[in-house]
Design an enzyme around this catalytic site. Sequence first.
Site, PDB file in Angstrom:
ATOM      1  N   HIS A   1      14.349 -58.696   4.122  1.00 36.99           N
ATOM      2  CA  HIS A   1      14.661 -59.686   3.295  1.00 36.99           C
ATOM      3  C   HIS A   1      14.408 -60.779   4.033  1.00 36.99           C
ATOM      4  O   HIS A   1      14.677 -61.184   5.258  1.00 36.99           O
ATOM      5  CB  HIS A   1      16.123 -59.467   2.862  1.00 36.99           C
ATOM      6  CG  HIS A   1      17.050 -59.974   4.016  1.00 36.99           C
ATOM      7  ND1 HIS A   1      17.622 -61.065   4.279  1.00 36.99           N
ATOM      8  CD2 HIS A   1      17.403 -59.294   4.965  1.00 36.99           C
ATOM      9  CE1 HIS A   1      18.430 -60.930   5.180  1.00 36.99           C
ATOM     10  NE2 HIS A   1      18.116 -59.888   5.777  1.00 36.99           N
ATOM     11  N   CYS A   3      18.975 -53.632   5.305  1.00 36.63           N
ATOM     12  CA  CYS A   3      19.540 -54.882   6.233  1.00 36.63           C
ATOM     13  C   CYS A   3      21.227 -54.496   6.103  1.00 36.63           C
ATOM     14  O   CYS A   3      21.397 -54.634   4.931  1.00 36.63           O
ATOM     15  CB  CYS A   3      18.930 -56.067   6.333  1.00 36.63           C
ATOM     16  SG  CYS A   3      19.687 -57.098   7.781  1.00 36.63           S
ATOM     17  N   ARG A  60      24.122 -60.200   1.954  1.00 32.52           N
ATOM     18  CA  ARG A  60      23.750 -60.582   0.619  1.00 32.52           C
ATOM     19  C   ARG A  60      22.717 -59.720   0.048  1.00 32.52           C
ATOM     20  O   ARG A  60      21.975 -60.164  -0.825  1.00 32.52           O
ATOM     21  CB  ARG A  60      23.022 -61.986   0.973  1.00 32.52           C
ATOM     22  CG  ARG A  60      24.124 -63.049   1.502  1.00 32.52           C
ATOM     23  CD  ARG A  60      23.275 -64.134   1.988  1.00 32.52           C
ATOM     24  NE  ARG A  60      22.632 -63.997   3.406  1.00 32.52           N
ATOM     25  CZ  ARG A  60      21.783 -64.547   4.070  1.00 32.52           C
ATOM     26  NH1 ARG A  60      21.782 -65.804   3.747  1.00 32.52           N
ATOM     27  NH2 ARG A  60      21.172 -64.067   5.133  1.00 32.52           N
ATOM     28  N   ASP A  69      22.892 -57.086   6.255  1.00 25.39           N
ATOM     29  CA  ASP A  69      23.256 -58.398   5.613  1.00 25.39           C
ATOM     30  C   ASP A  69      24.046 -58.365   4.412  1.00 25.39           C
ATOM     31  O   ASP A  69      23.734 -57.499   3.538  1.00 25.39           O
ATOM     32  CB  ASP A  69      21.956 -59.259   5.510  1.00 25.39           C
ATOM     33  CG  ASP A  69      22.056 -60.601   5.183  1.00 25.39           C
ATOM     34  OD1 ASP A  69      22.863 -61.002   4.159  1.00 25.39           O
ATOM     35  OD2 ASP A  69      21.570 -61.481   5.917  1.00 25.39           O
ATOM     36  N   CYS A 112      16.173 -63.198   7.148  1.00 23.99           N
ATOM     37  CA  CYS A 112      16.933 -62.085   8.114  1.00 23.99           C
ATOM     38  C   CYS A 112      17.216 -62.573   9.196  1.00 23.99           C
ATOM     39  O   CYS A 112      16.460 -63.147   9.975  1.00 23.99           O
ATOM     40  CB  CYS A 112      16.005 -60.931   8.192  1.00 23.99           C
ATOM     41  SG  CYS A 112      17.051 -59.564   9.047  1.00 23.99           S
TER      42      CYS A 112
HETATM   43 CO    CO Z   1      18.722 -59.061   7.718  1.00 23.60          CO
END
Ligand code: CO
Length: 220
Positions: free
Chosen positions: A98, A42, A46, A44, A101
């Site tokens: 994750h 992803c 993190r 993302d 998400c």
């Molecule tokens: Co995500």
Amino acid sequence: MDNYKQLLLANKAWVLEKLQIRPDYFERHAQDQTPNYMWIGCADSRVPAEDITGTEPGELFVHRNVANLVVHTDFNVLSVLQYAVDVLEVKHIIVCGHYGCGGVKNAMTNRDFGLINKWLRNIKDVYRVYHRELEAIGNEQLRFDRLVELNVSEQVQNLAQTSIIQKAWKKRKGPTIHGWVYDLKTGYVKEHAEMNSQSALDPIYRFDFDGPRSITPPTT
Ligand code: CO
């Protein structure tokens, strides 16, 4: 960190740190890359692929997008996949989703997000396939977590359904495809799905590479 120059300072410190450990650190990497793993994760911030897996530059061939999707018409992911499989001959492909998400969470709502609706639609399709299982889960958080897991498993299937993977499986019995979920709250990864050249594939998605290639003309 809101001052972008911090990033450039950190870069200089990182270079010095690596050179102290190994003076030819960068020269060695500049030669070539021979990663064993392809990572589809992803976007993302993190979920940093290398940090999570303790890997160094040169070890992971990385593709990231919103909600770690493998969309069969997305030339971006397919190009990265083909290069990883045919040229680099990676041994493993990891799809890592994750919990928490945002892409998956937003896909579970009826809100209009503009252009990204079209991307999130792929997750809504996963929801539709598993709606009975998902709607039997009363707790909203647990339902969200389960869709994150199912989304990863579906992306593993999507990879196996590509001619790129099926040709590689025929030729060299690899790569193995793994579906993982990363837990933002603990840092641990859980394995959720795995497919290899021996795995069963829905027959409609199976390519017969030795058969005729022409499309049958319609009979009227
Ligand atoms: Co995500």
